[in-house]
Scaffold this active site. Sequence first.
Site: not given
Ligand code: BGC
Ligand code: CA
Length: 299
Positions: A204, A103, A154, A101, A18, A121
Amino acid sequence: MSSVKVECVVKASAVIGEGPVWEESQQHLLFVDIAGQKIQRWDSVTNHTQSVETDDMVAFVVPRKSGGYVAGVGRSIVAVDWSTQKLTSLVDVDEDKPNNRFNDAKVDPIGRLFAGTMGREVRPTVVEKQQGSLFSVTSDLTVTKHLDQVDISNGLDWSLDQKTFFYIDSLSRTVDAFDYDSDTGSISNRRVIYRMEDGEGFPDGMTIDAEGRLWVACYNGGRVINIDPITGVRLQTVSLPVTKITSCCFGGVDYSDLYVTSASLGLNETEIKHQPLAGGVFRVTGLGVKGLPSNSFSG
Ligand code: BGC
Ligand code: CA
């Protein structure tokens, strides 16, 4: 005419790769492995990868103006000293939601850090809904909450004139825009600019290019799509050899390569056989478009 090429530059390096960020001075690609709990740094010149381990899930890492990096570990923003591998907590969020948490996150052109959170999750994309928020953090570590009731906070980025903030809450399966006030860092007037089509999965991470178009990672969609945020039209699709595409950023000598991260978490044995590169980092060349340098956190 097109000579788009996709290659895997860091093989199966992550459970959930990521948050790629290009570090121009060193020609490094920074990224995290959220579930693997490590910050990674790939040297594009030597092809070596170094990592720093974290004691909880690490969702993002960004360069810091005063040196080193800041990362989102669990619900904390921490300072990272790469040479000593030492992490120092700076500020926490969501104290009332211990299962949350961080992201994705990104630094705005002024140096403010925008970072979102999400609830627990159970398995990929099956999350305790509406538990997340979107925060910003300024240089004096003041935290402001901009949104709540977010499912999976995201991708995010800003338009070239800094008047628009682009944002993804993955489970809505849309890419949204807000008006952005770069003096105050506030967002308003939310609207949908793109709805994911069948096969595109969940939106995402994302990044903007030097022409103001968005490149959106398609989780469960095996592709990155290029969207014109003004017209909402999809201009291009780049297919990758893995399905769980998580994020992207431009990098390389003149920012003409697109680096794309991916995840392997949630794939069954058969799927892993069909996509042995899942969890790897990919480089897409020949797109004919450039990106922009990343911003550093001013704190
Ligand atoms: C998150 C994951 C999630 C995925 C799909 C990611 O940014 O960290 O935990 O499953 O996005 O949306
Ligand atoms: Ca992400």
